[in-house]
Design a protein around this motif. Structure first.
Motif, PDB file in Angstrom:
ATOM      1  N   LEU A 501       0.843  -1.202   0.000  1.00  0.00           N
ATOM      2  CA  LEU A 501       0.000   0.000   0.000  1.00  0.00           C
ATOM      3  C   LEU A 501       0.876   1.249   0.000  1.00  0.00           C
ATOM      4  N   ILE A 502       1.907   1.286   0.869  1.00  0.00           N
ATOM      5  CA  ILE A 502       2.893   2.364   0.757  1.00  0.00           C
ATOM      6  C   ILE A 502       4.274   1.725   0.615  1.00  0.00           C
ATOM      7  N   VAL A 503       5.266   2.552   0.228  1.00  0.00           N
ATOM      8  CA  VAL A 503       6.593   1.970   0.003  1.00  0.00           C
ATOM      9  C   VAL A 503       7.371   1.971   1.315  1.00  0.00           C
ATOM     10  N   GLU A 504       7.648   0.778   1.823  1.00  0.00           N
ATOM     11  CA  GLU A 504       8.306   0.664   3.120  1.00  0.00           C
ATOM     12  C   GLU A 504       9.510  -0.258   3.043  1.00  0.00           C
ATOM     13  N   PRO A 505      10.443  -0.173   4.015  1.00  0.00           N
ATOM     14  CA  PRO A 505      11.595  -1.082   3.997  1.00  0.00           C
ATOM     15  C   PRO A 505      11.160  -2.477   4.463  1.00  0.00           C
ATOM     16  N   GLU A 506      11.118  -3.427   3.534  1.00  0.00           N
ATOM     17  CA  GLU A 506      10.571  -4.754   3.839  1.00  0.00           C
ATOM     18  C   GLU A 506      11.312  -5.411   5.012  1.00  0.00           C
ATOM     19  N   LEU A 507      12.657  -5.270   5.013  1.00  0.00           N
ATOM     20  CA  LEU A 507      13.441  -5.918   6.067  1.00  0.00           C
ATOM     21  C   LEU A 507      13.790  -4.948   7.187  1.00  0.00           C
ATOM     22  N   GLY A 508      13.159  -3.822   7.209  1.00  0.00           N
ATOM     23  CA  GLY A 508      13.362  -2.858   8.290  1.00  0.00           C
ATOM     24  C   GLY A 508      14.639  -2.049   8.123  1.00  0.00           C
ATOM     25  N   VAL A 509      14.863  -1.149   9.098  1.00  0.00           N
ATOM     26  CA  VAL A 509      16.071  -0.308   9.088  1.00  0.00           C
ATOM     27  C   VAL A 509      16.876  -0.631  10.350  1.00  0.00           C
ATOM     28  N   ASP A 510      18.120  -1.100  10.133  1.00  0.00           N
ATOM     29  CA  ASP A 510      18.991  -1.432  11.264  1.00  0.00           C
ATOM     30  C   ASP A 510      20.026  -0.331  11.422  1.00  0.00           C
ATOM     31  N   LEU A 511      20.100   0.220  12.631  1.00  0.00           N
ATOM     32  CA  LEU A 511      21.077   1.272  12.899  1.00  0.00           C
ATOM     33  C   LEU A 511      21.972   0.866  14.058  1.00  0.00           C
ATOM     34  N   THR A 512      23.195   1.383  14.058  1.00  0.00           N
ATOM     35  CA  THR A 512      24.071   1.217  15.207  1.00  0.00           C
ATOM     36  C   THR A 512      24.071   2.539  15.970  1.00  0.00           C
ATOM     37  N   LEU A 513      23.763   2.465  17.266  1.00  0.00           N
ATOM     38  CA  LEU A 513      23.634   3.691  18.053  1.00  0.00           C
ATOM     39  C   LEU A 513      24.694   3.800  19.139  1.00  0.00           C
ATOM     40  N   THR A 514      25.202   5.028  19.308  1.00  0.00           N
ATOM     41  CA  THR A 514      25.985   5.364  20.504  1.00  0.00           C
ATOM     42  C   THR A 514      25.400   6.667  21.025  1.00  0.00           C
ATOM     43  N   LYS A 515      25.769   7.028  22.251  1.00  0.00           N
ATOM     44  CA  LYS A 515      25.217   8.283  22.785  1.00  0.00           C
ATOM     45  C   LYS A 515      26.037   9.470  22.303  1.00  0.00           C
ATOM     46  N   VAL A 516      25.393  10.611  22.136  1.00  0.00           N
ATOM     47  CA  VAL A 516      26.114  11.827  21.756  1.00  0.00           C
ATOM     48  C   VAL A 516      26.972  12.256  22.947  1.00  0.00           C
ATOM     49  N   GLN A 517      28.257  12.487  22.689  1.00  0.00           N
ATOM     50  CA  GLN A 517      29.146  12.925  23.783  1.00  0.00           C
ATOM     51  C   GLN A 517      29.249  14.446  23.808  1.00  0.00           C
ATOM     52  N   SER A 518      29.464  15.036  22.636  1.00  0.00           N
ATOM     53  CA  SER A 518      29.568  16.496  22.594  1.00  0.00           C
ATOM     54  C   SER A 518      29.076  16.987  21.243  1.00  0.00           C
ATOM     55  N   VAL A 519      28.632  18.240  21.221  1.00  0.00           N
ATOM     56  CA  VAL A 519      28.148  18.823  19.961  1.00  0.00           C
ATOM     57  C   VAL A 519      28.984  20.059  19.658  1.00  0.00           C
ATOM     58  N   CYS A 520      29.570  20.106  18.455  1.00  0.00           N
ATOM     59  CA  CYS A 520      30.343  21.294  18.084  1.00  0.00           C
ATOM     60  C   CYS A 520      29.411  22.266  17.377  1.00  0.00           C
ATOM     61  N   THR A 521      29.151  23.403  17.976  1.00  0.00           N
ATOM     62  CA  THR A 521      28.300  24.412  17.332  1.00  0.00           C
ATOM     63  C   THR A 521      29.172  25.606  16.942  1.00  0.00           C
ATOM     64  N   LYS A 522      28.541  26.571  16.261  1.00  0.00           N
ATOM     65  CA  LYS A 522      29.304  27.770  15.860  1.00  0.00           C
ATOM     66  C   LYS A 522      29.827  28.496  17.101  1.00  0.00           C
TER      67      LYS A 522
END
Ligand code: HEM
Length: 527
Positions: A501-522
């Motif tokens: 009916l809609i276009v979807e990822p048949e086998l799903g989306v696998d991601l590897t996650l780690t936590k954000v340690q720091s963010v470099c902003t302007k």
């Protein structure tokens, strides 16, 4: 006596023969001659297409091409092409026959399924006219209406004419911008279980974990739509969501017999399953209706309209049930699938992930996301727009000429179904430039795409009325995820777009996650 009996039998047999011949002629007329006449009208305008055969039209060619594409996909998976070989063009996998025919017959061609005639249109002038047409004579395609009846009934997604207009007038105000702004806190709350469970999994696995994200994202969008539709009864709403998903699976394959003959009450296994699910969903929705108090939500708007219309109880109940089901389907599936594609693309493009993370950090400055901060997230908006260009959940904008029409100079006979292949418009190098198959959100930074070239939310009068709602929901989820986690495409990820009916990822989306340690902003580095 015996002679009379024999005569009677003879007469009966003759009548049966005449009846059978009459039926055969009638079937031949509606299954072959009528569609042939329509195709001839297009041929007169120099619009051709693959030759149909009796009685299924081009269905056999389509099945053959789909089977070949499926086999090619399976063999690519066995050879382990993984995440590195991703091509952002789902057409060869999902719609292989259209690609073949488009190359052979050009951007406008005809084909047929059974006796139903289709006009496949990716010619910009015709698409533009379809987009601009507000006449009720251009309705939603009735193809698959019989198959999808248990899922959509006569709700807003499939209805036409005055019935559709009435429903649109009631439902549209519930998704106006001021209403959506008021739902931001609710959406942020709905994202908390997902964020907490992912954090807990990363911690439990020593700071890094692989996650198949699809179910958690579906649970988020189901929670959002349940709360929006049903207010305080949203827990029961979630039960409805599970059943609607099952119903979606049950009706995802066309019921060709029903489409060709209208015989949708044939008690096949699949039909029986769909009817049973429909019955259960109906019961749950009507239970919520009985329990609903003073809550102001989508359901109360629909209820109010049903109670003020001069219709019988059964008709009012159908109106309520069909529209709740339609909004539920429209509201959660496409948003969840778009979020999954978007996170896949961010996992694949760390430079854009960083840009979005920095932006969220700069805009929010440690405060919770609100409607004003959402408006300032330009990079995130561009990333979502680009996701919707490469992976539009709706593969087609589908219409039907309810009367004879002229669009882009083409005469379209009454009854013809018009299909615009959305990804073909989105991947046209003439409209988008030579890097059309690359993920480049920058393309949305200054120019607004032309009306006919960008159709993720459909076109014209029937355009998606939840698009502001969907954009807010997507921005909230993605901004919260990238501000907490660094995402990488997992080595387990297999690119598997498929049409259900809609276009979807048949086998799903696998991601590897780690936590954000720091963010470099302007302004420097921050935690
Ligand atoms: C990323 C998410 C979404 C996508 C890609 C999407 C896409 C679409 C598309 C392609 C159509 C058909 C338009 C046409 O035929 O021209 C549509 C219709 C519709 N959508 Fe969405 N949609 C999304 C989210 C939502 C949400 C969140 C809601 C409501 C909560 C919603 C409610 C509707 C409704 C009610 C219609 C039928 C409009 C009509 O026929 O008048 N959609 N959507």
């Amino acid at each position: 006596m015996e002679v009379a009996m024999a005569m009677a039998v003879k007469v009966l047999l003759s009548l049966c023969c005449v009846g059978a011949c009459g039926l055969a002629v009638y079937l031949y007329h509606i299954l072959w001659l009528v569609p042939q006449k329509v195709l001839a009208k297009f041929e007169d305008q120099k619009i051709g297409g693959p030759r149909p055969s009796f009685p299924y039209g081009n269905l056999a060619d389509m099945r053959e091409a789909a089977a070949a594409a499926k086999a090619a996909r399976a063999s690519a998976r066995r050879s382990g092409s993984g995440g590195g070989g991703i091509v952002h063009d789902y057409r060869p996998a999902v719609l292989p026959y259209y690609e073949k025919w488009r190359k052979e017959y050009g951007p406008i061609f005809t084909y047929s399924m059974g006796n139903v005639v289709f006009l496949h249109v990716s010619r910009p002038d015709v698409v533009r006219d379809i987009n601009l047409c507000v006449s009720l004579d251009l309705g939603k395609s009735s193809y698959l209406k019989a198959t999808h009846e248990p899922l959509f009934g006569g709700g807003i997604l499939k209805s036409n004419g005055e019935a559709w207009l009435h429903q649109r007038k009631i439902i549209a105000p519930e998704f106006f911008l001021d209403k959506v702004k008021g739902m931001v806190d609710l959406m942020v709350d709905s994202a908390q279980p997902l964020l907490m469970s992912w954090e807990e999994r990363v911690d439990r696995n020593g700071g890094i974990t692989d996650i198949k994200i699809d179910d958690d994202i579906r649970a988020y969008s189901a929670d959002v739509i349940s709360r929006t539709c049903f207010g305080s009864s949203y827990i029961k709403g979630k039960e409805i969501f599970m059943k609607i998903r099952e119903l979606q699976q049950a009706v995802s394959k066309p019921n060709v017999l029903a489409e060709m003959t209208g015989l949708r009450f044939f008690p096949s296994m699949r039909n029986k399953q769909a009817w049973e699910l429909h019955k259960q969903v109906r019961k749950l929705i009507l239970e919520i209706v009985k329990e609903s108090g003073e809550d102001r939500n989508l359901l109360s708007a629909i209820l109010h309209s049903a109670s003020t219309s001069r219709v019988g109880i059964a008709e009012a109940e159908n109106f309520i049930v069909d529209n709740c089901k339609s909004i539920y389907f429209a509201g959660h599936e496409s948003t969840a699938v778009t979020a999954a594609w978007c996170l896949m693309l961010l996992g694949l493009h760390p430079e854009w992930q960083n840009r979005v993370r920095e932006e969220v950090h700069e805009v929010c400055r440690g405060q919770p996301v609100d409607s004003r901060s959402l408006q300032k997230m330009k990079n995130l908006t561009m990333v979502i727009q680009e996701t919707l260009r490469l992976y539009p959940a709706g593969a087609f904008v589908s219409r039907q000429a309810l009367q004879e029409l002229k669009l882009g100079g083409v005469h379209i006979p009454k009854g013809v179904n018009i299909y615009i292949p959305v990804s073909t418009m989105h991947l046209d190098p003439e409209l988008w430039g030579p890097d059309v198959k690359e993920f480049n959100p920058e393309r949305f930074s200054d120019v607004r795409p032309q009306l006919h070239s960008y159709l993720p939310f459909g076109a014209g009068a029937r355009t998606c009325l939840g698009q502001g709602f969907a954009m807010a929901e997507l921005k909230i989820l993605i901004s919260l995820i990238v501000s907490k986690f660094v995402l990488k495409l997992s080595p387990h990820y297999q690119h598997s777009p498929t049409l259900k009916l809609i276009v979807e990822p048949e086998l799903g989306v696998d991601l590897t996650l780690t936590k954000v340690q720091s963010v470099c902003t302007k302004r420097g580095t921050a935690i």
